[in-house]
Design a protein around this motif. Structure first.
Motif, short mmCIF file in Angstrom:
data_model
loop_
_atom_site.label_atom_id
_atom_site.label_comp_id
_atom_site.label_asym_id
_atom_site.label_seq_id
_atom_site.Cartn_x
_atom_site.Cartn_y
_atom_site.Cartn_z
N ILE A 257 35.93 1.43 28.49
CA ILE A 257 35.22 2.16 29.55
C ILE A 257 36.01 2.08 30.86
O ILE A 257 36.38 0.99 31.32
N GLY A 258 36.29 3.22 31.41
CA GLY A 258 37.04 3.29 32.66
C GLY A 258 38.55 3.33 32.46
O GLY A 258 39.30 3.42 33.42
N PHE A 259 38.99 3.26 31.21
CA PHE A 259 40.44 3.31 30.92
C PHE A 259 40.73 4.74 30.47
O PHE A 259 40.27 5.17 29.41
N GLN A 260 41.46 5.48 31.29
CA GLN A 260 41.54 6.93 31.07
C GLN A 260 42.28 7.34 29.80
O GLN A 260 42.21 8.50 29.40
N HIS A 261 42.96 6.38 29.14
CA HIS A 261 43.67 6.73 27.91
C HIS A 261 42.79 6.66 26.66
O HIS A 261 43.21 7.04 25.58
N HIS A 262 41.60 6.11 26.82
CA HIS A 262 40.73 5.90 25.65
C HIS A 262 39.49 6.80 25.70
O HIS A 262 38.94 7.04 26.79
N THR B 110 19.46 -0.75 3.41
CA THR B 110 18.80 -1.77 4.23
C THR B 110 18.03 -1.11 5.38
O THR B 110 18.26 0.06 5.70
N VAL B 111 17.14 -1.89 5.97
CA VAL B 111 16.25 -1.36 7.00
C VAL B 111 16.39 -2.21 8.27
O VAL B 111 16.29 -3.43 8.22
N TYR B 112 16.64 -1.56 9.40
CA TYR B 112 16.66 -2.28 10.68
C TYR B 112 15.24 -2.69 11.05
O TYR B 112 14.29 -1.89 10.91
N THR B 113 15.07 -3.91 11.57
CA THR B 113 13.76 -4.30 12.11
C THR B 113 13.61 -3.68 13.50
O THR B 113 14.60 -3.26 14.13
N LYS B 114 12.39 -3.69 13.98
CA LYS B 114 12.11 -3.21 15.34
C LYS B 114 12.98 -3.97 16.36
O LYS B 114 13.57 -3.37 17.25
N GLU B 115 13.07 -5.28 16.19
CA GLU B 115 13.81 -6.11 17.15
C GLU B 115 15.30 -5.76 17.14
O GLU B 115 15.95 -5.73 18.17
N GLU B 116 15.81 -5.49 15.94
CA GLU B 116 17.25 -5.14 15.85
C GLU B 116 17.53 -3.81 16.55
O GLU B 116 18.55 -3.64 17.20
N ILE B 117 16.61 -2.86 16.40
CA ILE B 117 16.82 -1.56 17.05
C ILE B 117 16.71 -1.71 18.57
O ILE B 117 17.52 -1.18 19.33
N LYS B 118 15.72 -2.51 18.98
CA LYS B 118 15.53 -2.70 20.43
C LYS B 118 16.77 -3.35 21.05
O LYS B 118 17.21 -2.97 22.13
N ALA B 119 17.33 -4.32 20.34
CA ALA B 119 18.51 -5.00 20.87
C ALA B 119 19.66 -4.01 21.05
O ALA B 119 20.36 -4.02 22.07
N LEU B 120 19.82 -3.10 20.10
CA LEU B 120 20.90 -2.10 20.20
C LEU B 120 20.60 -1.09 21.31
O LEU B 120 21.49 -0.69 22.06
N ALA B 121 19.32 -0.68 21.41
CA ALA B 121 18.96 0.30 22.44
C ALA B 121 19.13 -0.31 23.83
O ALA B 121 19.69 0.33 24.73
N ASP B 122 18.68 -1.56 24.00
CA ASP B 122 18.84 -2.22 25.31
C ASP B 122 20.31 -2.33 25.66
O ASP B 122 20.73 -2.05 26.78
N PHE B 123 21.09 -2.72 24.65
CA PHE B 123 22.52 -2.88 24.88
C PHE B 123 23.14 -1.54 25.28
O PHE B 123 23.94 -1.46 26.23
N ALA B 124 22.75 -0.48 24.58
CA ALA B 124 23.29 0.85 24.89
C ALA B 124 22.94 1.23 26.32
O ALA B 124 23.82 1.62 27.11
N HIS B 125 21.68 1.06 26.68
CA HIS B 125 21.24 1.51 28.02
C HIS B 125 21.86 0.67 29.13
O HIS B 125 22.22 1.19 30.18
N GLU B 126 22.01 -0.64 28.86
CA GLU B 126 22.66 -1.50 29.87
C GLU B 126 24.09 -1.06 30.13
O GLU B 126 24.66 -1.30 31.18
N ASN B 127 24.68 -0.41 29.15
CA ASN B 127 26.08 0.00 29.27
C ASN B 127 26.24 1.51 29.41
O ASN B 127 27.29 2.06 29.07
N ASN B 128 25.17 2.14 29.91
CA ASN B 128 25.23 3.58 30.20
C ASN B 128 25.53 4.41 28.96
O ASN B 128 26.26 5.40 29.02
N MET B 129 24.99 3.95 27.83
CA MET B 129 25.16 4.69 26.58
C MET B 129 23.78 5.12 26.06
O MET B 129 22.75 4.68 26.55
N TYR B 130 23.81 5.96 25.03
CA TYR B 130 22.57 6.40 24.39
C TYR B 130 22.50 5.85 22.97
O TYR B 130 23.53 5.50 22.38
N ILE B 131 21.28 5.86 22.43
CA ILE B 131 21.14 5.48 21.02
C ILE B 131 20.54 6.63 20.22
O ILE B 131 19.51 7.18 20.58
#
Ligand SMILES: Cc1ncc(COP(=O)(O)O)c(C=O)c1O
Length: 353
Positions: free
Chosen positions: A130-135, A151-172
């Motif tokens: 992120i922020g490196f113009q060559h990538h 396999t099935v993601y649990t609610k907690e596993e999805i939330k962890a990924l969604a929180d991580f995405a949003h903290e880093n200006n990404m979407y899920i």
């Protein structure tokens, strides 16, 4: 017409469940607006059903198939200089013939996993771009629920990924081709693993659980859906006789038909796995959490079984147990799989091993 014997190839090898067939016949009367335009009643009714299950703050768009739902849904979130992070086994990465690369034009950053799931720790290394113009700039995390490995993601596993995405200006994004099987397996509701945990866009599937055709792109933030109707049309996915998609989903989301079908498929997979686990020559190679069973079986057994029941070899390269070559196969159960189908298959294995 000759009926084809039921096998375990995939949950879209099955036909259309009777309730959906009836809904299609019912809606096949008279003339109504094409393309779901205006206040066309059949689509509006379906939209209200989706709101009952996911909450009011959503935008719902019907498309033909799951590949399009993924490509258009994810494509609406990013530019081609950005990147999608996904498991290497993701349908989006392996089974869409490069459609995301062609139509979104963005890079897919793969994560290798054995069980089809990803966790934030595995996404973290990509943030250094992120922020490196060559990538390419990571912008979307795409997960499949159920995963391609059953396999099935649990609610907690999805939330962890969604929180991580949003903290880093990404979407899920969630590829929910089999979301009903996941919700049934978790004994919960749709909201619990989507709206409530921060999923931004969902590809909502129906074809693998009793529909004839049709999938849905659901945006959980209406702003993200801005102008999507134009993207769908340009993406060649605006169905003309829209009532035939909309009415199927209304029926699907009424009286828990989606759950009834998914529970049958999931329970049959459990039964199948239990019987297979009692056969010493075979072994279950992944957790059975929904309607897919992954099995290691002697390579020479596969073509003999396939003469009677079709199923796919998942990994062509053999592994050896002693000096016996074994291959991993995938057995999928469907809304119409019966105990008799399973007993017949198991009896044949027992006869052949
Ligand atoms: C995980 C997953 N996503 C999406 C799809 C959608 O595919 P299609 O474009 O064939 O409807 C499939 C179908 O195999 C799938 O297994």
């Amino acid at each position: 017409m000759k009926a084809i014997k039921k096998g375990f190839a995939s949950d879209n090898w099955s036909g259309v469940c009777p309730e959906i067939m009836e809904a299609l016949a019912d809606i096949n009367k008279g003339h109504i607006f094409a393309y779901g335009e205006g206040e066309e009643e059949v689509s509006q009714t379906a939209f209200r059903k989706f709101e009952e299950h996911f909450g009011k703050d959503i935008k719902v768009f019907f498309v033909y198939n799951g590949t399009a739902a993924n490509v258009l849904g994810v494509g609406h979130l990013i530019n081609s200089y950005q990147a999608i992070v996904a498991a290497h086994s993701a349908h989006l990465n392996e089974d869409e013939c490069g459609a995301p690369e062609k139509f979104i034009g963005a890079k897919i950053l793969e994560i290798h996993t054995d069980n089809g799931k990803i966790v934030p720790e595995q996404v973290k290394p990509f943030l250094s771009s992120i922020g490196f113009q060559h990538h390419s700039q990571p912008k979307v995390i795409s997960i499949s629920q159920v995963t391609e490995m059953g396999t099935v993601y649990t609610k907690e596993e999805i939330k962890a990924l969604a929180d991580f995405a949003h903290e880093n200006n990404m979407y899920i994004h969630m590829d929910g081709a089999r979301i009903s099987n996941a919700v049934a397996a978790l004994n919960t509701d749709f909201r619990n693993i989507t709206t409530d945990v921060g999923v931004d866009v969902l590809s909502f599937g129906g074809t693998k659980n009793g529909l004839m055709f049709g999938e849905v792109v659901i945006f959980f933030n209406k702003k993200l859906a801005f102008d999507f109707e134009y993207a769908r049309k340009q993406g060649m996915q605006l169905h003309s006789k829209m009532r035939f998609i909309a009415s199927q989903f209304t029926q699907y989301l009424t009286d828990d038909l989606w759950r009834k079908n998914a529970e049958i498929a999931n329970n049959m997979a459990k039964k199948l796995a239990k019987k297979i686990s009692l056969i010493p020559e075979l072994s279950i190679s992944n957790k059975v959490e929904a309607n897919g069973v992954f099995v290691l079986m002697p390579s020479e057994l596969i073509p003999k079984l396939q003469k009677h029941y079709f199923f796919h070899v998942w990994k062509e390269s053999p592994v050896y147990e002693g000096n016996i070559p074994m291959k991993e196969v995938r057995l999928m159960c469907s809304w119409d799989t019966t105990k008799e189908d399973i007993d017949g298959f198991i009896d044949l294995i027992l006869e052949l091993v």
